[in-house]
Design an enzyme around this catalytic site. Structure first.
Site, PDB file in Angstrom:
ATOM      1  N   CYS A 134       0.827  -1.205   0.000  1.00 36.82           N
ATOM      2  CA  CYS A 134       0.000   0.000   0.000  1.00 36.82           C
ATOM      3  C   CYS A 134       0.863   1.258   0.000  1.00 36.82           C
ATOM      4  O   CYS A 134       1.430   1.627   1.034  1.00 36.82           O
ATOM      5  CB  CYS A 134      -0.913  -0.033   1.230  1.00 36.82           C
ATOM      6  SG  CYS A 134      -1.873   1.462   1.468  1.00 36.82           S
ATOM      7  N   CYS A 137      -0.331   4.084   2.221  1.00 31.06           N
ATOM      8  CA  CYS A 137      -0.046   3.875   3.654  1.00 31.06           C
ATOM      9  C   CYS A 137       1.439   4.082   3.955  1.00 31.06           C
ATOM     10  O   CYS A 137       1.795   4.657   4.974  1.00 31.06           O
ATOM     11  CB  CYS A 137      -0.386   2.450   4.078  1.00 31.06           C
ATOM     12  SG  CYS A 137      -1.970   1.875   3.521  1.00 31.06           S
ATOM     13  N   ASP A 138       2.315   3.581   3.089  1.00 33.48           N
ATOM     14  CA  ASP A 138       3.729   3.471   3.452  1.00 33.48           C
ATOM     15  C   ASP A 138       4.682   4.313   2.603  1.00 33.48           C
ATOM     16  O   ASP A 138       5.875   4.376   2.910  1.00 33.48           O
ATOM     17  CB  ASP A 138       4.159   1.990   3.368  1.00 33.48           C
ATOM     18  CG  ASP A 138       3.406   1.132   4.370  1.00 33.48           C
ATOM     19  OD1 ASP A 138       3.009   1.668   5.414  1.00 33.48           O
ATOM     20  OD2 ASP A 138       3.207  -0.065   4.101  1.00 33.48           O
TER      21      ASP A 138
HETATM   22  C1  LIG Z   1       0.906  -4.478   5.432  1.00 35.74           C
HETATM   23  C2  LIG Z   1      -0.273  -3.541   5.392  1.00 35.74           C
HETATM   24  C3  LIG Z   1      -0.119  -2.248   5.844  1.00 35.74           C
HETATM   25  C4  LIG Z   1      -1.210  -1.374   5.822  1.00 35.74           C
HETATM   26  N1  LIG Z   1      -1.020  -0.112   6.295  1.00 35.74           N
HETATM   27  C5  LIG Z   1      -2.069   0.730   6.330  1.00 35.74           C
HETATM   28  C6  LIG Z   1      -1.922   2.055   6.847  1.00 35.74           C
HETATM   29  O1  LIG Z   1      -0.826   2.456   7.251  1.00 35.74           O
HETATM   30  N2  LIG Z   1      -3.022   2.848   6.866  1.00 35.74           N
HETATM   31  C7  LIG Z   1      -4.240   2.431   6.393  1.00 35.74           C
HETATM   32  O2  LIG Z   1      -5.208   3.200   6.460  1.00 35.74           O
HETATM   33  N3  LIG Z   1      -4.407   1.194   5.895  1.00 35.74           N
HETATM   34  C8  LIG Z   1      -3.353   0.336   5.851  1.00 35.74           C
HETATM   35  N4  LIG Z   1      -3.513  -0.903   5.317  1.00 35.74           N
HETATM   36  C9  LIG Z   1      -4.840  -1.286   4.811  1.00 35.74           C
HETATM   37  C10 LIG Z   1      -5.731  -1.639   5.998  1.00 35.74           C
HETATM   38  O3  LIG Z   1      -5.067  -2.567   6.814  1.00 35.74           O
HETATM   39  C11 LIG Z   1      -7.058  -2.213   5.523  1.00 35.74           C
HETATM   40  O4  LIG Z   1      -7.695  -1.279   4.677  1.00 35.74           O
HETATM   41  C12 LIG Z   1      -7.969  -2.506   6.709  1.00 35.74           C
HETATM   42  O5  LIG Z   1      -7.346  -3.398   7.615  1.00 35.74           O
HETATM   43  C13 LIG Z   1      -9.288  -3.101   6.254  1.00 35.74           C
HETATM   44  O6  LIG Z   1     -10.030  -3.386   7.387  1.00 35.74           O
HETATM   45  P1  LIG Z   1     -11.175  -4.478   7.400  1.00 35.74           P
HETATM   46  O7  LIG Z   1     -11.691  -4.501   8.788  1.00 35.74           O
HETATM   47  O8  LIG Z   1     -12.118  -4.227   6.295  1.00 35.74           O
HETATM   48  O9  LIG Z   1     -10.475  -5.856   7.035  1.00 35.74           O
HETATM   49  P2  LIG Z   1      -9.193  -6.624   7.595  1.00 35.74           P
HETATM   50  O10 LIG Z   1      -8.279  -5.762   8.361  1.00 35.74           O
HETATM   51  O11 LIG Z   1      -8.677  -7.349   6.414  1.00 35.74           O
HETATM   52  O12 LIG Z   1      -9.834  -7.679   8.600  1.00 35.74           O
HETATM   53  C14 LIG Z   1     -10.606  -8.733   8.124  1.00 35.74           C
HETATM   54  C15 LIG Z   1     -11.013  -9.585   9.290  1.00 35.74           C
HETATM   55  O13 LIG Z   1     -11.943 -10.575   8.844  1.00 35.74           O
HETATM   56  C16 LIG Z   1     -11.663 -11.784   9.493  1.00 35.74           C
HETATM   57  N5  LIG Z   1     -12.241 -12.889   8.721  1.00 35.74           N
HETATM   58  C17 LIG Z   1     -11.888 -13.345   7.493  1.00 35.74           C
HETATM   59  N6  LIG Z   1     -12.623 -14.440   7.190  1.00 35.74           N
HETATM   60  C18 LIG Z   1     -13.465 -14.654   8.229  1.00 35.74           C
HETATM   61  C19 LIG Z   1     -14.463 -15.624   8.529  1.00 35.74           C
HETATM   62  N7  LIG Z   1     -14.747 -16.619   7.688  1.00 35.74           N
HETATM   63  N8  LIG Z   1     -15.124 -15.535   9.716  1.00 35.74           N
HETATM   64  C20 LIG Z   1     -14.862 -14.537  10.583  1.00 35.74           C
HETATM   65  N9  LIG Z   1     -13.926 -13.592  10.347  1.00 35.74           N
HETATM   66  C21 LIG Z   1     -13.240 -13.658   9.198  1.00 35.74           C
HETATM   67  C22 LIG Z   1     -10.146 -11.808   9.611  1.00 35.74           C
HETATM   68  O14 LIG Z   1      -9.741 -12.668  10.676  1.00 35.74           O
HETATM   69  C23 LIG Z   1      -9.858 -10.357   9.945  1.00 35.74           C
HETATM   70  O15 LIG Z   1      -9.925 -10.171  11.334  1.00 35.74           O
HETATM   71  C24 LIG Z   1      -2.460  -1.804   5.326  1.00 35.74           C
HETATM   72  C25 LIG Z   1      -2.609  -3.117   4.860  1.00 35.74           C
HETATM   73  C26 LIG Z   1      -1.537  -3.980   4.891  1.00 35.74           C
HETATM   74  C27 LIG Z   1      -1.703  -5.399   4.388  1.00 35.74           C
END
Ligand SMILES: Cc1cc2nc3c(=O)[nH]c(=O)nc-3n(C[C@H](O)[C@H](O)[C@H](O)COP(=O)(O)OP(=O)(O)OC[C@H]3O[C@@H](n4cnc5c(N)ncnc54)[C@H](O)[C@@H]3O)c2cc1C
Length: 314
Positions: A134, A137-138
């Site tokens: 990303c 982000c970084d």
């Molecule tokens: C390395 C990295 C660095 C990042 N840095 C930044 C940053 O600095 N700033 C920023 O704004 N964004 C950053 N992002 C992006 C950000 O992390 C995501 O946009 C954000 O986490 C999305 O949130 P979410 O809750 O939609 O999903 P996620 O964080 O992907 O969480 C998904 C959740 O769903 C759960 N899940 C999956 N399948 C199932 C199931 N069958 N049953 C129950 N639960 C399930 C998983 O266990 C997880 O807990 C980064 C991403 C990465 C990979």
């Protein structure tokens, strides 16, 4: 026997935890199922600089642990398990995990999307230490640095353009002999003097896992077979995302690329809401996911109050 809940939340990333905070504050005593990666994608990173409220940034895992504690203090129940199947064909909806069956009046899906990885062992160990998925982000951490972007689609062009604002040089590495990106995005990248292109090339290894930081890459020229070792400070992988929607395929409308189709946060089934990266093909940011989570919990609350009003009227 199945447990009965008013709101069940699938996922423990920013979207899931924020939905839990809002649902708990509304007195709905939500159940949150963590899923396979407790805390979601931010557990993979080091400092998060763009989440509001932290003047000096915050470590991704710390941000998620604090948010989890907040949801817990306000009355969220947690289940350390993952949803193995759901039945959304009738209300209440049924969620099955390995340990429990849950009947729920509303469901918030916040299962995220996973960035596709190259599959190198060194890539995995250097995530957050020079390997990123990303640029928004970084990119901040790579001022005047040498960075590479892997990929050939629109997102690779976009990542390279974002990085070029701060980095010293940006090289896009792509395995094909032409890009899949739209001509408009290719032209935009080509206009940026800091960006160069390396076609017919693959990253064979990222150095230096032993040192715990990116110092270089090994790139193979697919035409000649030559492998070159090049200095690098950062490697951005932009080969796409996989939304975690396998469970919902036959039950909810999905977009062509497999994301949950929504109107706001409402899905094609009344009472089922989606938040965060699982429905957001465009932004994929923690703050956006958190915002969606709050909207989903508010919608769930309104949905449940209408349902309660209808059943007391009948
Ligand atoms: C390395 C990295 C660095 C990042 N840095 C930044 C940053 O600095 N700033 C920023 O704004 N964004 C950053 N992002 C992006 C950000 O992390 C995501 O946009 C954000 O986490 C999305 O949130 P979410 O809750 O939609 O999903 P996620 O964080 O992907 O969480 C998904 C959740 O769903 C759960 N899940 C999956 N399948 C199932 C199931 N069958 N049953 C129950 N639960 C399930 C998983 O266990 C997880 O807990 C980064 C991403 C990465 C990979």
């Amino acid at each position: 026997m199945a447990t009965r809940k008013r709101v069940t939340i699938l996922g423990s990333g920013p979207a899931g935890y924020t939905a839990a905070i809002y649902a708990a504050m509304a007195g709905l005593e939500p159940l949150l199922i963590h899923g396979p990666s407790t805390g979601g994608q931010l557990m993979l990173t080091t400092t998060v600089e763009n989440f509001p409220g932290f003047a000096n940034g915050i470590m991704g895992p710390d941000l998620m642990e604090e948010t989890r504690k907040q949801a817990e203090r306000l009355g969220t129940e947690f289940l350390q398990d993952l949803a193995e199947s759901v039945d959304l064909s009738a209300q209440p909806f049924l969620v099955k995990t390995a340990s429990q069956e849950i009947l729920t009046d509303s469901l918030i899906i916040a299962t995220g999307a996973s960035a596709k990885q190259l599959g190198l062992a060194s890539e995995k160990s250097l995530i957050g230490r020079g390997v990123s998925y990303c640029a928004t982000c970084d990119g901040f951490f790579f001022k005047d640095k040498i960075v590479y972007v892997v990929g050939g689609g629109d997102s690779a062009m976009e990542e390279a353009t974002v990085l070029a604002a701060r980095a010293k040089t940006v090289t896009i590495i792509h395995r094909g002999d032409s890009f899949k990106a739209s001509q408009r995005m290719i032209d935009k990248a080509k206009r940026e003097p800091k960006i160069s292109f390396s076609l017919n090339s693959v990253v064979e290894d990222i150095l230096d896992a032993g040192k715990g930081e990116v110092t270089g890459i090994k790139v193979k020229d697919l035409k000649t077979g030559d492998v070159q070792e090049l200095p690098a400070d950062g490697v951005f992988i932009a080969i796409g995302h996989q939304p975690n929607t396998e469970l919902f395929k036959e039950q909810l409308e999905l977009t062509e690329s497999g994301y949950i189709m929504t109107d706001g946060v409402k899905t094609s089934v009344a009472g089922v809401f989606a938040a965060g990266d699982v429905m957001d093909e465009r932004y994929k940011q923690a703050i956006v996911a958190a915002g969606n989570g709050s909207s989903a919990a508010l919608e769930a609350r309104w949905f449940l109050s209408e349902k309660d009003a209808e059943s007391s009227a009948s």
